[in-house]
Design an enzyme around this catalytic site. Structure first.
Site, PDB file in Angstrom:
ATOM      1  N   PHE B 237       0.832  -1.234   0.074  1.00 38.19           N
ATOM      2  CA  PHE B 237      -0.005  -0.139   0.090  1.00 38.19           C
ATOM      3  C   PHE B 237       0.820   1.224  -0.067  1.00 38.19           C
ATOM      4  O   PHE B 237       0.523   2.231   0.530  1.00 38.19           O
ATOM      5  CB  PHE B 237      -0.936   0.142   1.142  1.00 38.19           C
ATOM      6  N   GLY B 464      -0.568  -7.224  -5.079  1.00 30.84           N
ATOM      7  CA  GLY B 464      -1.882  -7.575  -4.756  1.00 30.84           C
ATOM      8  C   GLY B 464      -2.973  -7.257  -5.929  1.00 30.84           C
ATOM      9  O   GLY B 464      -3.911  -8.081  -6.241  1.00 30.84           O
ATOM     10  N   ARG B 594      -9.878   1.463 -19.553  1.00 29.65           N
ATOM     11  CA  ARG B 594      -9.957   0.286 -20.048  1.00 29.65           C
ATOM     12  C   ARG B 594     -10.013  -0.611 -18.558  1.00 29.65           C
ATOM     13  O   ARG B 594      -8.967  -0.603 -17.900  1.00 29.65           O
ATOM     14  CB  ARG B 594      -9.382  -0.381 -21.071  1.00 29.65           C
ATOM     15  N   GLN B 604      -9.732  -5.001  -6.338  1.00 28.33           N
ATOM     16  CA  GLN B 604      -9.072  -3.736  -5.760  1.00 28.33           C
ATOM     17  C   GLN B 604      -9.909  -2.686  -5.308  1.00 28.33           C
ATOM     18  O   GLN B 604      -9.686  -2.286  -4.443  1.00 28.33           O
ATOM     19  CB  GLN B 604      -8.580  -3.087  -7.167  1.00 28.33           C
ATOM     20  N   GLY B 671      -5.910   1.186  -8.352  1.00 26.08           N
ATOM     21  CA  GLY B 671      -5.473   0.721  -7.062  1.00 26.08           C
ATOM     22  C   GLY B 671      -5.836   1.948  -5.884  1.00 26.08           C
ATOM     23  O   GLY B 671      -6.177   1.597  -4.726  1.00 26.08           O
ATOM     24  N   GLU B 672      -5.509   3.077  -6.434  1.00 29.96           N
ATOM     25  CA  GLU B 672      -5.711   4.293  -5.539  1.00 29.96           C
ATOM     26  C   GLU B 672      -6.935   4.950  -5.369  1.00 29.96           C
ATOM     27  O   GLU B 672      -7.567   5.180  -4.427  1.00 29.96           O
ATOM     28  CB  GLU B 672      -4.621   5.276  -5.674  1.00 29.96           C
TER      29      GLU B 672
END
Ligand SMILES: Cc1cc2nc3c(=O)[nH]c(=O)nc-3n(C[C@H](O)[C@H](O)[C@H](O)COP(=O)(O)OP(=O)(O)OC[C@H]3O[C@@H](n4cnc5c(N)ncnc54)[C@H](O)[C@@H]3O)c2cc1C
Ligand code: SF4
Ligand code: FES
Ligand code: FES
Lengths: 177, 705, 332
Positions: B237, B464, B594, B604, B671-672
């Site tokens: 992370f 991950g 995409r 996620q 992810g963020e």
């Protein structure tokens, strides 16, 4: 009752405690180890037997990554001294699949994408197997409560619950048949 | 020809390894003759080491080496700054002198035969300190502008002050987020092994090449002589972006004792040995007209940093373009303290800054008696007003619409405390989210084998989000091979260089490189064989065909403003008597270009939502203002969400978005953004439920009594 | 972890012979049962015994319900007791308190005796990086008094220690008038659970009235505590797997909507499991009506002292009592 004192007491105070001969039964195989009494079951698995499927996320019982089955019951291997696990039947993630055939919960973890980094996964699966066999997988709500000892920092909870439900359905149908 | 694989919910290619316990994380490599290391850490925040008594530790059974600043080899510490390092300041040097600048600073290293022996010997090293006054209370430190041009830290568009004064509707509030720790479940670990002047490191990292370069600089050796291996990362992370001092310690221990050394941080050390999301204090002033047009935004924020490095993150960036507004003023400052340097944590900057901005927007909507979605729609910009560029794509409106509809937002009654379920107060809240599209130079190699399989590789990382799988998909798709015929490899400095696995840029950068390498290899093979079927071509050629590709962003950034956007809607239930909040539903909609693998992408996103629940309701590294120690440095008193905290309903929507500008794959990264917006949406929902505006996270029961 | 010799005696008399000093703060010997707290303390270097004596296999692990009431062997696990049919039916408060404790794994490992004797979660006690902790190092001061004390007690505190006793089980048991059976080299005795733990006063390192080396052999709960309407309410920052911020154990006997008799104890707020006789008296003869419950619960705050971050507990614990009584009252 001096007669009841065990031989270890005879040891000179301050001397380094001797290594203990410990015999651990893991996934059906007996392992004889010579261990520092301080060694936890988790460190015995990871550092001495290279069974690194059981993970260490805290070493203090607070994350669940080290969950294994002891005599069929889920426990945290980091809170067990290895020497005190002698004589118990220990099952780790490495012993779950039957050869190439994954345990239904392992398969449903893949199918449901019930992990990201995978580090909590062994513990989740071992706890999940117990959760199902204990009869605590009846509803998503039940599963959530009974799996709360297993942290997933990647936050895969929703998918883990789905995977456990799937596997619980499989196991109840196979038990029925 | 196989059907298109990009966009398919392929199961993880590394899934089997992970569910059988066979995936090897950093501490799990079998290296013969391994010794174990443990670290002694300071228990003061500022001062000098007065004495270190190692006698008892040295006598302890099994101890091989005990290193302090008195006997440590002088390390080269050549200049090196990787992208994740603080731009200003100098990294912590370990065991080089008697200076202590923060709690938990390494002051001695023990190497012993076994883990138990190393840890014990470290416990009995006796240290005394000459204490000096320490700045450890963030509330008592005066923030300053970071080094550099003031114009970088204080940015103005129009006249925010006067526009704010003249605005008919105003909100001016301060929001606080305490320090948070990443707390991946895998603790940081390094195995170091020297052979002459060559070093191999099995390490937990989000960027193998950076570790190699940093350690090479520290030891004054060539980067080619450092090999870093990191195939699996048990969550990070952001905590694994930098190369932290324990990697140096492991290598140092191995150098001193001549054997391979393993160093695994304890959970308590995770609060001292790697960075954290800094404590932030933000003041947001919004001015608007009666019809909800924003007329002024003033957003000031400061964050803690160490005395030796100036860590800054993109705290205020989104404020400059998320909503349309002619008058904007942002000012970013830092509060240097006797702590170790913070670092990037999932959606660094955006997660914190947007919490403040979107909370203030909600307060403005209340002041205006306007629906919060409506308020945002009225301030939807048609270009990036800060950069004065068009957006490459921006699907905020679609996100609001899709999420609101799925959520049933139209059923909401505006009045706080107006929705109930028995004695529970129900609250519905929402917030916007954004995160920049990052795209950095990357390389990949594709190797086609005569048996019709392919090996594709790049030194990327997978903590991950599914790099293993998505890259396999991209490669297979490009090559026209089934997924099973493609083997992707990552996490080794011997492989072609990839950028840091952070900033949600892996898919864009490495994915584009993989695609390019595969395309080249395929075209080459087909051309040489004069065939248009790859498998046939490879059989005919009977030899290995290899291609590498390097990709780099072009001038898109000069032509477009590129970001992912999203909207998060949340339902909470608050027990008004007991102050307990439970999140019942989260619906998130994202316009992120995409989506390569919807199944993994959903993981996620739900992961980000859980992270957001933690941030909103429970996470807080409690820093003792008296001495800078982290009081709750464990996983029992530092609460992260557990299974039971997961909302029964989690809905993830990817709105259709085709963005030809961002990168060859058209991806923006997820992810963020998945974390951004969750905390403010929850805080806003809690206000709607209770009528109470809590402006300091986490919103624990005591704050709602 | 300090090096120790691990003893695995095969009977209780051997245990007592080996453990003569166990339990004392500076003792070079300690007992270990399930190990779920002891291993944490060893890992964190808080306890440093030279000798660790395992209680495994030497203590009673039975669970019996008879005319005298409930008897829990000290070695019975939290999971076994929580799931025991008789406990669930007749002493549901105990089962609920246990099911709200720790996690399924810990409950499979942890024992009754160990649960009552687990040490405080006070983070200063558990971090040897803090020098000031009177409980860990008598006379060294208390880091919590003017530190972060959101986790700390408001009842039974002293100027030397404000640490909470963390057991949920003990809160339920103290409400049910449980007794603890002890065995030492001097023989057997029993102590009411309410007297097992000491107030910190100026000796916070002395946590219980156990003599050095004494072991808990069983816990008994009188029959008259059976069959009450009860509820264990636990409040915390997250939904599960966390120690209590505040918990309330309530068992009532009712006559329609009127409370005839009530037992009330609190967790998360006291330096020991905290029984509230004054609240109980005030609840007797009251109706299950919010206003009446609220004024009775207010008596819980008598003598309560906050230290800043934990001030909220004084209000929250009253509300917890009200809610727990309401829920208990609504049970069939
Ligand atoms: C992650 C985590 C979360 C937890 N959450 C909770 C919670 O929410 N609520 C809660 O109540 N508890 C909680 N616990 C604490 C847990 O309940 C205790 O650790 C457990 O009950 C201790 O039992 P044990 O048998 O493992 O004791 P041990 O750890 O073996 O021993 C604890 C202490 O008791 C002594 N001892 C043990 N048995 C005897 C005996 N028969 N006679 C004399 N001395 C004895 C030991 O010497 C030691 O000092 C949690 C624990 C963990 C690890
Ligand atoms: S409250 Fe008690 S246990 Fe905690 S620091 Fe003070 S003396 Fe130690
Ligand atoms: S490693 Fe055992 S619970 Fe965390
Ligand atoms: S999958 Fe990463 S912690 Fe659970």
């Amino acid at each position: 009752m001096p007669g009841a004192i065990s031989p270890a007491l005879a040891q000179a105070a301050g001397a380094a405690p001797a290594l203990l001969d410990v015999s651990l039964r893991i996934n059906g195989t007996e392992h004889r180890l010579s261990l520092d009494p301080r060694t936890t079951l988790l460190d015995a698995l990871r550092e001495h037997l290279h069974l690194t499927g059981s993970k260490k996320g805290c070493g203090l019982g607070q994350c669940g990554a080290c969950t294994v089955l002891m005599d069929g019951m889920r426990v945290k291997a980091c809170l067990s001294l290895a020497a005190l696990a002698q004589g118990r039947e220990i099952k780790t993630i490495e012993g779950l699949a039957q050869g190439d055939e994954l345990h239904p919960l392992q398969a449903s973890f893949i199918e449901r994408d019930a992990f990201q980094c995978g580090y909590c996964t062994s513990g989740q699966i071992m706890a999940g197997v117990a959760c199902i066999s204990e009869g605590h997988a009846g509803s998503p709500q039940d599963i959530r409560e009974w799996m709360s000892g297993n942290l997933c920092r990647c936050g895969a909870y929703d998918h883990i619950v789905a995977a456990i439900q799937d596997a619980a359905a499989v196991s109840s149908s196979t038990q029925g048949g | 020809m196989t059907a298109a694989l990009i966009g398919k919910s392929v199961s993880r290619v590394d899934g089997r390894l992970k569910v059988t316990g066979a995936a090897t994380y950093a501490a799990e490599f079998e290296v013969p003759n391994l010794a174990h290391a443990a670290v002694v850490r300071s228990i003061v925040a500022n001062g000098r080491l007065a004495s270190i008594d190692t006698a008892e530790a040295e006598r302890a059974p099994g101890v091989i080496a005990l290193v302090t600043h008195r006997n440590a080899p002088k390390l080269a510490y050549q200049p090196h700054k990787g992208l994740p390092d603080a731009a200003v300041g100098e990294r912590l040097h370990v065991l080089q002198d008697d200076r202590v600048t923060h709690q938990g600073q390494p002051i001695a290293l023990v190497v012993a035969e076994t883990l138990e022996q190393a840890v014990y010997a470290a416990e009995v090293v006796r240290v005394t300190y000459r204490n000096e006054a320490a700045a450890t209370d963030v509330a008592a430190v005066d923030p300053v502008l970071p080094t550099g041009k003031p114009a970088e830290w204080e940015i103005r568009r129009g006249e925010a002050d006067s526009a704010f004064e003249q605005a008919e509707f105003r909100v001016d509030q301060t929001y606080v987020i305490p320090r948070e720790n990443h707390n991946p479940i895998e603790m940081f670990a390094t195995i170091a092994s020297w052979e002459g002047d060559s070093l191999t490191l099995w390490d937990k990292t989000q960027w193998v090449h950076n570790v190699a370069e940093e350690i090479a600089a520290v030891f004054g050796i060539a980067a080619e002589n450092v090999r870093v291996i990191s195939p699996f990362v048990g969550g990070a992370f952001g905590s694994g972006l930098r190369c932290w001092p324990h990697v140096t310690l492991a290598a140092l221990g191995a150098r001193v004792d001549g054997r391979p050394v393993k160093l695994v941080l304890s959970r308590r050390e995770m609060y001292y040995g790697v960075g954290y999301r800094p404590h932030t204090v933000q003041r947001v002033a919004l001015g608007a007209s009666r019809d909800g047009q924003l007329q002024a935004i003033r957003h000031e924020g400061h964050q803690e940093t160490s005395t030796y490095e100036e860590f800054t993150e993109a705290l205020l960036s989104a404020t400059r373009f998320l909503h349309a507004c002619p008058n904007v003023h942002t000012r970013h400052r830092i509060a240097p303290m006797h702590v170790h340097t913070p670092t990037y944590m999932r959606a660094p900057g955006e997660a914190s800054g947007i919490y403040a901005l979107e909370s203030a927007m909600d307060e403005l909507a209340v002041a205006l008696s306007m629906d919060p979605v409506d308020l945002r729609l009225r301030n939807e910009p048609d270009r990036d007003e800060f950069k004065d560029l068009p957006f490459s794509s921006r699907s905020t409106k679609e996100c609001y619409r899709a999420a609101a509809e799925r959520f049933g937002w139209s059923q909401r009654t505006a009045e706080p405390r107006s929705m109930r379920d028995g004695r529970l107060l129900i609250g519905w809240g929402m917030a916007s989210a954004t995160y920049p599209m990052n795209y950095a130079p990357a390389s990949a190699l594709a190797r086609l084998l005569p048996d019709g399989t392919a090996e594709v590789m790049s030194a990327a990382s997978d903590m991950g989000p599914g790099t293993w799988t998505s890259m396999t998909q991209v490669a297979a798709d490009t090559l026209g091979l089934p997924v099973e015929r493609v083997k992707f490899t990552l996490g080794d400095t011997r492989l072609p260089r990839a950028p840091v696995h952070g900033g949600s840029m892996t898919m864009a950068s490495v994915g584009s490189a993989v695609q390019a390498a595969c395309r080249k290899a395929r075209e080459d093979a087909l051309a040489r064989a004069g065939s248009n079927d790859l498998e046939e071509a490879m059989e005919r050629l009977g030899q290995v065909i290899e291609a590498t590709a390097d990709v780099a962003p072009g001038d898109e950034t000069k032509r477009f403003s590129m970001h992912a956007f999203g909207a998060v809607f949340v339902e909470v239930a608050v027990d008004p008597d007991l102050g307990e909040t439970r999140v019942r539903r989260i619906v998130g909609a994202y316009g992120a270009g995409r989506v390569v693998n919807p199944k993994i992408a959903r993981s996620q996103c739900i992961g980000g939502m859980i992270g957001g629940i933690g941030m909103a309701l429970m996470e807080h590294s409690v820093v003792d203002p008296r001495n800078g120690r982290v009081t709750n440095a464990n996983l029992a008193e530092y609460a992260v969400p557990v299974h039971a905290d997961a909302p029964p309903v989690m809905d993830v929507i990817f709105v259709d978005e085709h963005d030809p500008h961002v990168n060859p794959l058209g991806v923006k990264g997820l992810g963020e953004i998945a974390l951004v917006g969750v905390a403010p949406a929850i805080a806003n929902a809690i206000f709607h439920a209770t009528g109470k505006r809590v402006r300091e996270l986490p919103i624990t029961p005591d704050k709602l009594l | 972890m300090h090096p120790f010799v691990l003893e695995r005696p095969c009977d209780l008399s051997a245990v007592l012979a080996l453990g003569a000093q166990a339990g004392r703060n500076d003792a070079p010997v300690e007992y270990i049962a399930g190990g779920t707290d002891m291993v944490q303390l060893l890992q964190e270097h808080v306890r440093r015994p030279d000798r660790l004596v395992s209680l495994a296999g030497v203590l009673d692990d039975g669970i019996e319900i008879g005319p005298q009431g409930l008897r829990l062997g000290a070695a019975a696990t939290m999971a076994e007791v929580a799931a025991h049919q008789g406990v669930v039916e007749q002493f549901p408060l105990i089962s609920q308190a246990l099911l709200n404790s720790a996690s399924p794994q810990v409950r499979n490992q942890a024992t009754m005796g160990g649960n009552l004797l687990q040490r405080t979660r006070c983070p200063y006690f558990r971090d040897v990086g803090y020098q000031a902790c009177n409980k860990r190092a008598p006379g060294s001061g208390c880091a919590a008094l003017d530190g972060e004390n959101r986790w700390h007690a408001v009842l039974g505190t002293s100027d030397d220690c404000i640490a909470v006793h963390p057991s949920d089980l003990a809160v339920a048991l103290v409400a049910l008038d449980a007794t603890v059976e002890l065995r030492g080299t001097g023989g057997d005795r029993s102590v009411p659970l309410s007297e097992l733990h000491r107030l910190p006063r100026d000796t916070p390192h002395l946590e219980t009235v156990l003599e050095p080396g004494e072991v808990i052999t069983a816990i008994t709960v009188p029959a008259n505590a059976a069959g009450l309407r009860s509820h264990y309410l636990k409040l915390r920052d997250r939904a599960s797997f966390e120690f209590a911020a505040v918990s309330a154990a309530v068992a009532i006997e009712t006559d329609g909507a009127r409370i005839r008799q009530a037992r009330v104890a609190l967790g998360g707020v006291g330096t020991k499991p905290w029984r509230l006789p004054n609240v109980e008296q005030a609840l007797a003869d009251k109706n299950l009506e919010p206003g009446e419950l609220r004024s009775a619960a207010a008596l819980a705050a008598e003598g309560a002292q906050g230290r800043g971050h934990n001030d909220f507990k004084i209000e929250l614990m009253q509300r917890a009592i009200v809610r727990a009584v309401e829920i208990a009252g609504a049970r069939a």
